[in-house]
Each structure stands twice: as structure tokens, then as C-alpha cells.
Enzyme design. Structure first.
Site, mmCIF file in Angstrom:
data_model
loop_
_atom_site.group_PDB
_atom_site.id
_atom_site.type_symbol
_atom_site.label_atom_id
_atom_site.label_comp_id
_atom_site.label_asym_id
_atom_site.label_seq_id
_atom_site.Cartn_x
_atom_site.Cartn_y
_atom_site.Cartn_z
ATOM 1 N N LYS A 77 10.456 7.077 -0.445
ATOM 2 C CA LYS A 77 9.000 7.130 -0.262
ATOM 3 C C LYS A 77 8.692 6.820 1.195
ATOM 4 O O LYS A 77 9.354 5.959 1.810
ATOM 5 C CB LYS A 77 8.370 6.089 -1.198
ATOM 6 C CG LYS A 77 6.849 6.084 -1.241
ATOM 7 C CD LYS A 77 6.361 5.053 -2.264
ATOM 8 C CE LYS A 77 4.859 5.010 -2.405
ATOM 9 N NZ LYS A 77 4.412 4.046 -3.431
ATOM 10 N N SER A 152 1.291 6.007 -6.870
ATOM 11 C CA SER A 152 1.286 6.602 -5.549
ATOM 12 C C SER A 152 2.606 7.216 -5.119
ATOM 13 O O SER A 152 2.630 8.006 -4.183
ATOM 14 C CB SER A 152 0.870 5.545 -4.519
ATOM 15 O OG SER A 152 1.849 4.520 -4.453
ATOM 16 N N SER A 176 2.853 2.253 -9.421
ATOM 17 C CA SER A 176 3.189 3.434 -8.610
ATOM 18 C C SER A 176 4.598 3.980 -8.757
ATOM 19 O O SER A 176 4.886 5.041 -8.217
ATOM 20 C CB SER A 176 2.937 3.140 -7.137
ATOM 21 O OG SER A 176 1.576 3.296 -6.873
HETATM 22 N N1 GLN Z 1 -2.893 2.978 -8.560
HETATM 23 C C1 GLN Z 1 -2.836 1.596 -8.158
HETATM 24 C C2 GLN Z 1 -3.613 1.405 -6.892
HETATM 25 O O1 GLN Z 1 -4.138 2.349 -6.398
HETATM 26 C C3 GLN Z 1 -1.414 1.156 -7.976
HETATM 27 C C4 GLN Z 1 -0.800 1.694 -6.751
HETATM 28 C C5 GLN Z 1 0.579 1.194 -6.490
HETATM 29 O O2 GLN Z 1 1.264 0.704 -7.386
HETATM 30 N N2 GLN Z 1 0.963 1.253 -5.242
HETATM 31 O O3 GLN Z 1 -3.715 0.332 -6.371
#
Ligand code: GLN
Length: 486
Positions: A77, A152, A176
């Protein structure tokens, strides 16, 4: 030959039926062929990958000792720093950032002999659940190009599901890794907080962020965990414990394992077809000898609102460093330094990132700190206590990973609807415990994810139960047809 699993390829490599260079070239060709449609990668590191592959082949031919992942191509990532390789967080504010050092996980994977194919797309600074918040472009779901891959870490999930990379790493602050794993039909594990070094991971919310693997099956998940866990003195939150050989837990036996089904994770807000699939998996586990019982985690409903105070509060502080001075974007022709700061941040950050910086700054400001931030911390503690109590009785808990299967682009324009994607995953981050998402069948031709939750450093139990289900069910290994991309 198609790219398949680490354990399958490892044998082929060891027997010299394929070389690391050939395998790497196959992966790069696949990326070249299909990634204009999937768009999993922000950067492809073709030359570096071939060079590392050649070095591994040379070592092998000389009979030198090789790491456990020698010759296996993978993706990271784009929020993990890679020395001399662009690392953007899919943000315009870091569009040109080339880190002078590497994240600990990357060093460890290189040490294990793995080959970096490239850096994957994500929601900007890991804020989002669909990759639609990427500052560059969205990634498509390999099962249906009209649908999101989740987020994400959507690029990492899509790269593994489409066969572009054998495995990938993502980061998980509120879901994510697990939610995109669920949406793309691959295995995703968020380890216990502190089990994997965050050194060189670009911070979103430091008390929640954790790095973990995306793999094609549970065995590979254990193999990657072996490579990335461990204490690191460069991360002050890294846990000084004994890390096991995770492959020890790959046993096809869950007789008498005590599994809890928290009722707050079922019913309202969960799509009935998804719930039906999860219940089918639970029945199967019972048939296989597990002792299943309903339980309650009473503070679950407060986890999401608490997260949306704590995570923005931490991000408002972490993202203060992007000021155009030291690295990344800097606007031209600003009149003075203050206007340079504010115009750089205005142009560099996307709308969701700005929203969270403002929310977090507000929650931390004097007069509101006690009412919002401190209160959220107290709620976090209650959520954690719910889990502590449940684990006095159960070896693991099962929930859906996400309330639905992958949705179409643009269909969650409402911010709260998007935030609700993570209702089943966020409480786990607040508690700092591990959870694994395993594919379990399809609903409307899209993969469903089953979430196994364990106590701190209880990854072994999660691997054991997921492995047992995988060995006894034909619903856990899913592969998209890739019709639309050929
Ligand atoms: N969707 C969640 C957020 O936007 C989790 C994102 C993540 O785990 N980085 O904060």
C-alpha cells in the site's frame, strides 16, 4: 502459469521449475495487461523488481541460503515508505515524495526475499472505504469493474484478487484491510496492535493503525505473518512478546473450540443475504465440532461515533506536518509563509481529509476536549472491556466483516452511509485486538467476508478456525473470472 499461492510457488521456485525472474516477469506482464482497467497500482517498480529477482536467482544458483519468501512478488500500500521509491498516500500533497528510508515491514519482506512489484492505490491518507477518496483515481473491483474494491487498502486487495500480486500489505485503522478483503474475496488480517512495526508507515491515527497481509488463502496469511511480525525498537508501541511460528496453527481441527456470536453485529444494518451467508458458515463450524453460543457486546453501538472523534483527532495532529516546507507539494508564488502553508494544504488535501482535520481540531480544542475527545476515550475503554469479558468465555468471535457486498461507484455519496461500512470492523481497532476476514461464498455474484475476532496476540486461534473452515468448505477460495479485463 498463473500466479497462485506463496506455498505453491515456493515449491516450484525451490525445485527450479520456475525462476524468480520468470515469475516476476509474468506478474509484470499481467499488470501491464489488466491494470489499466483494475487500476490497483499507483507506481509499478518494474526495473527494481527484475533486478531483485535476478539477485535471488543468482543466490539460488550459488546454493546460498534464501529467505522464506524468496522470489515471491508482492505489492505494498502506498502509505508504507520505500527508500528511493515514490510514496504518495494517494494524496496530491505527497505526489512527489521519495522517502529517504524504508518502512520496517518492507525491510523485513526484502530480507525474506520477496520482490516488490509496486505501490498500491488507497483512499487518501487511508481515510475512506472505497478508494473513491484517492487523490489520483479510484481502483475497480476485479469481480465487477462497476463496483468499488473497498478501502482504504483497495489497491492491495484488488491486486491480490486479480492475480497481479501473490500477496500484498495494507493498513487497517478502522477496517481498511478487512473490508476490502471481504469485497474482493481474499484473506485479510489486521494483527494485534503492536504486533507489526509501524515504523515507516505514514500515520493516519497512530493509536489505531496496524499493518497486515492480503493473501489468497489462510496458509499464505500465516507465512506473511511470520515475515512481518516482531518487536522493533524503532516503534515505541511495538510489543515485546514472543511471536510464534504462525504455521503451527494451520491445523484442521476445531473440536471444542468455543465460538461466540455477538448479537449486536447481526440484524439491523446488515444485508439479510450477507447475514444468511454468515449464519451458514457458523452452522458449518458447528458441524465441524465448534461449540457455538450467542453473546453480547453491549457498547458496540457507541464504537463508530467514538472512532469518528478519536481518529480525526489523531489525524489532525499527524497531518500538521504537511506544510509545504520539508517535502511534498508547495504552491508557487505565495506572498508570505502563512499563505504558502494554507494554499499548499488547500490544494494538496482532498475534501474528506480536510473534513477530518477540521473535525479533529474541533474535538481537541479547549472547551471541547473533555466533552468529545476524553469522552470518546472512555467509550473506547468500555468497548475494550466488552471484548475482555467475552474472551473469558470464548476462543473467538464471528461477525460479518462488512454489512454488504461491494457497492457501485458513487452509490455511497452520503458521508455517514460510507462511515457505516465499518460498523463491524471499527470496534476491533478500538480494542487493539486481531481480526481476520475470510471469503465465504457469493451474494449477487460478489464475495462475502466472514470476520473472526480474537484476543490480543490470539492470531493463532483465528488462523486455526479459518484454516479448518477453508479445508472443509468450497466457499472460501474464490476467484473472479476477470471477464471484463481480458
Ligand atoms: N473507513 C475508515 C475510515 O475512513 C477506516 C479506514 C482505515 O482503516 N484506514 O476511517
Amino acid at each position: 502459469m498463473e500466479l497462485s499461492t506463496i506455498h505453491g510457488l515456493r515449491d516450484l521456485l525451490a525445485n527450479r521449475e520456475i525462476s524468480a525472474e520468470e515469475l516476476t516477469n509474468q506478474a509484470l506482464e499481467k499488470i501491464e495487461k489488466i491494470d489499466d482497467k483494475i487500476k490497483a497500482f499507483v507506481t509499478v517498480t518494474k526495473d527494481e523488481a527484475i533486478q531483485v529477482a535476478r539477485e535471488i536467482d543468482q543466490k539460488r544458483s550459488k546454493g546460498e541460503s534464501l529467505g522464506p519468501l524468496a522470489g515471491i512478488p508482492m505489492a505494498l500500500k502506498d502509505n508504507m515508505c520505500t527508500e528511493d521509491i515514490k510514496t504518495t498516500c494517494s494524496s496530491k500533497i505527497l505526489y512527489n515524495f521519495i522517502p529517504p528510508y524504508s518502512a520496517k515491514v518492507y525491510e523485513k519482506l526484502l530480507g525474506a526475499g520477496s520482490i516488490l512489484l509496486g505501490k498500491t492505490n488507497m483512499d487518501e491518507f487511508a481515510m475512506g472505504s472505497s478508494t473513491e477518496n484517492s487523490g489520483f483515481f479510484p481502483t475497480c473491483n476485479p469481480w465487477d469493474l462497476n463496483c468499488v474494491p473497498g478501502g482504504s487498502s483497495g489497491g492491495s486487495a484488488a491486486a491480490v484478487a486479480s492475480g497481479e500480486a501473490v500477496f500484498a500489505l495494507g493498513s487497517d485503522t478502522g477496517g481498511s484491510i478487512r473490508q476490502p478483503a471481504s469485497f474482493c474475496g481474499v484473506v485479510g488480517l489486521k494483527p494485534t496492535y503492536g504486533a507489526v512495526s509501524r515504523y515507516g508507515l505514514i500515520a493516519y491515527a497512530s493509536s489505531l493503525d496496524q499493518i497486515g497481509p492480503f493473501t489468497r488463502d489462510v496458509t499464505d496469511c500465516a507465512l506473511v505473518m511470520n515475515a512481518i511480525t516482531g518487536h522493533d525498537s524503532f516503534d515505541s508501541t511495538s510489543a515485546l512478546v514472543d511471536y510464534p511460528d504462525y504455521t503451527r496453527f494451520l491445523v484442521n481441527d476445531i473440536k471444542d473450540m468455543r465460538i461466540g456470536i455477538p448479537r449486536e453485529y447481526f440484524g439491523e444494518g446488515i444485508e439479510p443475504e450477507v447475514e444468511a451467508k454468515i449464519r451458514e458458515a457458523i452452522n458449518k463450524l458447528e458441524e465441524l465440532g465448534a461449540v457455538v453460543e450467542e453473546c453480547s457486546l453491549p457498547h458496540t453501538q457507541y464504537a463508530l461515533p467514538a472512532y469518528y472523534i478519536i481518529a480525526p483527532a489523531e489525524c489532525s495532529s499527524n497531518l500538521a506536518r504537511y506544510d509545504g516546507v520539508r517535502y511534498g507539494l508547495r504552491v508557487e508564488d505565495a506572498d508570505d509563509i502563512v499563505s504558502m502553508f494554507s494554499r499548499t494544504r488547500d490544494q494538496g488535501f482532498g475534501i474528506e481529509v480536510k473534513r477530518r482535520i477540521m473535525l479533529g481540531t474541533y474535538a481537541l480544542s479547549s472547551g471541547y476536549y473533555d466533552a468529545y475527545y476524553l469522552k470518546a476515550l472512555k467509550v473506547r475503554n468500555l468497548v475494550k472491556q466488552d471484548f475482555d469479558k467475552a474472551f473469558e468465555k470464548f476462543d473467538c468471535l464471528i461477525t460479518p466483516t462488512a454489512p454488504s457486498v461491494a457497492f457501485e461507484f458513487g452509490s455511497k455519496a452520503d458521508t455517514i452511509a460510507m462511515y457505516k461500512q465499518d460498523v463491524c470492523t471499527i470496534p476491533i481497532n478500538l480494542a487493539g485486538i486481531p481480526a481476520l476476514s475470510l471469503p465465504y461464498g457469493l451474494v449477487n455474484n460478489m464475495p462475502v467476508g466472514l470476520q473472526f475476532v480474537g484476543k490480543a496476540f490470539g492470531e493463532g486461534n483465528l488462523l486455526r478456525v479459518a484454516y479448518t473452515l477453508e479445508q472443509n468448505s468450497d466457499q472460501t477460495r474464490l476467484e473472479p473470472s476477470l471477464e471484463g479485463v481480458k
